[in-house]
Structures are given as C-alpha cells and as structure tokens.
Design an enzyme around this catalytic site. Structure first.
Site, PDB file in Angstrom:
ATOM      1  N   HIS A   1      -4.018   2.434   7.376  1.00 16.06           N
ATOM      2  CA  HIS A   1      -3.014   3.259   7.737  1.00 16.06           C
ATOM      3  C   HIS A   1      -3.055   3.946   6.721  1.00 16.06           C
ATOM      4  CE1 HIS A   1       1.466   1.779   7.496  1.00 16.06           C
ATOM      5  NE2 HIS A   1       1.113   2.242   6.832  1.00 16.06           N
ATOM      6  N   GLU A   2      -3.502   3.565   5.222  1.00 18.46           N
ATOM      7  CA  GLU A   2      -3.563   4.261   4.149  1.00 18.46           C
ATOM      8  C   GLU A   2      -3.978   5.661   4.118  1.00 18.46           C
ATOM      9  OE1 GLU A   2      -0.629   3.853   2.713  1.00 18.46           O
ATOM     10  OE2 GLU A   2      -0.323   1.296   2.819  1.00 18.46           O
TER      11      GLU A   2
ATOM     12  N   CYS B   1       5.698   0.530   7.366  1.00 18.79           N
ATOM     13  CA  CYS B   1       5.277   1.511   7.021  1.00 18.79           C
ATOM     14  C   CYS B   1       6.972   1.310   5.585  1.00 18.79           C
ATOM     15  CB  CYS B   1       4.916   2.606   7.900  1.00 18.79           C
ATOM     16  SG  CYS B   1       4.866   3.780   6.570  1.00 18.79           S
ATOM     17  N   LEU B   2       6.639   1.605   4.417  1.00 17.90           N
ATOM     18  CA  LEU B   2       7.273   2.223   3.546  1.00 17.90           C
ATOM     19  C   LEU B   2       8.214   3.598   4.062  1.00 17.90           C
ATOM     20  CD1 LEU B   2       5.702   1.065  -0.190  1.00 17.90           C
ATOM     21  CD2 LEU B   2       7.560  -0.625   1.664  1.00 17.90           C
TER      22      LEU B   2
ATOM     23  N   HIS C   1      -2.676   8.048   6.508  1.00 16.94           N
ATOM     24  CA  HIS C   1      -2.089   8.646   5.656  1.00 16.94           C
ATOM     25  C   HIS C   1      -2.196  10.163   5.374  1.00 16.94           C
ATOM     26  CE1 HIS C   1       2.491   6.760   5.934  1.00 16.94           C
ATOM     27  NE2 HIS C   1       1.917   5.446   5.785  1.00 16.94           N
TER      28      HIS C   1
ATOM     29  N   GLN D   1       3.497   9.960   0.134  1.00 20.99           N
ATOM     30  CA  GLN D   1       4.064   8.940   1.012  1.00 20.99           C
ATOM     31  C   GLN D   1       5.186   8.864  -0.163  1.00 20.99           C
ATOM     32  OE1 GLN D   1       2.114   5.043   2.294  1.00 20.99           O
ATOM     33  NE2 GLN D   1       4.521   4.873   3.176  1.00 20.99           N
TER      34      GLN D   1
ATOM     35  N   GLY E   1       1.038  -1.126   0.343  1.00 20.40           N
ATOM     36  CA  GLY E   1       0.154  -0.581   0.417  1.00 20.40           C
ATOM     37  C   GLY E   1       1.140   1.466   0.311  1.00 20.40           C
TER      38      GLY E   1
HETATM   39 ZN   LIG Z   1       2.603   3.235   5.865  1.00 23.48          ZN
END
Ligand SMILES: [Zn+2]
Length: 203
Positions: free
Chosen positions: A153-154, A111-112, A157, A68, A63
């Site tokens: 989660h997204e 998380c990226l 963000h 991000q 995701g």
């Molecule tokens: Zn994340």
C-alpha cells in the site's frame, strides 16, 4: 520562587525540528505524483522521517508515505504494533518490491488520504522488499500478513497509486465524486463519508 534563577531549558534541535504536518486528502493531485528516490540519508531526510512519524502517530495511522504530506521522496514510515504493545516505528527508504507470491490475500484497506473509506483489496500474500533504513543501510525482507499489505500500500503511494485503483470503476467514481463534493463544500473532506450509508463504514 526560584523560577527566575534557573536557566530556561532549551529544546534540543532534534525535538525542535519535529512537527506534525498536514495530510493530503483525495482529490489532491499531488497524491498521483511519482516520488524521487533518496540518494543520501541526510539531515533533511531525517527531519522528514521525524515529521512523518509524528504525523502518522497523531492521525493515528499504521503507515505513511512522504507524498501524503506533500513531499515527493521515497520514504515510508510504519508502526504495526498493537495498541497494548510498545511503539515499534519502522522506516523504509526507497522501498521496492523485488518478488511477490502468486498466492493472494484480501484485506479491508483504508488510507489516511481517503479518510473513513474502507474496501477489500486483493494483493499478493507475500512480498520481498528491498529498502534502506534510517542509517542508510540496505536490507531485504520477506513479509506476509499485514506487513506485506502495508508495504505494498505504501510503496504504491511512492508510485502515485492509491488503493482505490484496485476496486471497481463504479465504486472508485463514487468515492472520487464524494471527496470532490466535500472539497467544494470547503469541508476538511475528512467528513466526506460521515453522512454515508452504514454499508460504507467499517465494522
Ligand atoms: Zn494510504
């Protein structure tokens, strides 16, 4: 050789516009920015989606939210297909949780933007999410399991919220310190957790 006699193939504008983008890493302050809703799915939004999918697959991640890659617009890409399954990209524009279950579930999240750090997070086990697809059509889905966790989660963000906001302050301070240190050392911060004790590594 016939090379010279054949017209060179030109990439289509679609392919040409796709590009892998840099993923922002903690403690980048942009990760705390609240994203703006998309008013119309135009060429710029479609190009953003292409870039996000390419960046997400390359990472690799399941995701990604537009912020991000530094773009404060409410766009989320996702692909929850397992490794041996064909790709199943999903796009959520202006996603919004409209209902969440009282029942909770716990997943070990990563998380990226906080590479190599994983921690258990408790969230509602099921959610209803309203969103627009890449064609600008409105949908509402009910999700549970990994999809529910990922969506939350997204969507977080897009509101400037990170999964470390749900862990203890002690743990969060430790993570922040680690990533700030790595940033100072001029590292890619991707390595912030490399030399850490095994208890912070996944499986
Ligand atoms: Zn994340």
């Amino acid at each position: 050789m016939v090379t010279g006699s054949i017209d060179p193939r030109r990439p289509t504008p679609y392919i040409a516009s796709m590009a892998k983008r840099e993923i922002l890493i903690l403690p980048d302050p942009k990760l705390r920015v609240k994203s703006e809703p998309v008013t119309a799915v135009d060429a710029s939004v479609r190009a953003l989606i292409d870039d996000m999918l390419e960046t997400m697959y390359d990472a690799p991640g399941i995701g990604l939210a537009a912020i991000q890659i530094g773009v404060p617009r409410c766009v989320v890409t996702m692909d929850l297909a397992k490794k041996d399954e064909p790709k199943a990209p999903q796009v959520f524009i202006n996603p919004e949780v409209v209902w969440s279950s009282d029942e909770k579930s716990t997943y070990e999240e990563g998380c990226l933007s906080i590479p190599e750090y994983y921690e258990e997070v408790e969230r509602p086990a099921a959610v209803k999410v309203k969103y627009m697809d890449a064609d600008g059509k409105s949908h509402e889905i009910e999700a549970d399991g990994l999809l529910a966790t990922c969506l939350q989660h997204e969507i977080d963000h897009t509101n400037g919220v990170l999964f470390i906001d749900y862990i203890s302050k002690l743990k969060r301070d430790r993570v922040m310190k680690k990533f700030k240190k790595a940033q100072k050392r001029g590292e890619t911060t991707r390595d912030a957790y490399k030399e850490d004790t095994p208890e912070h590594r996944i499986g």
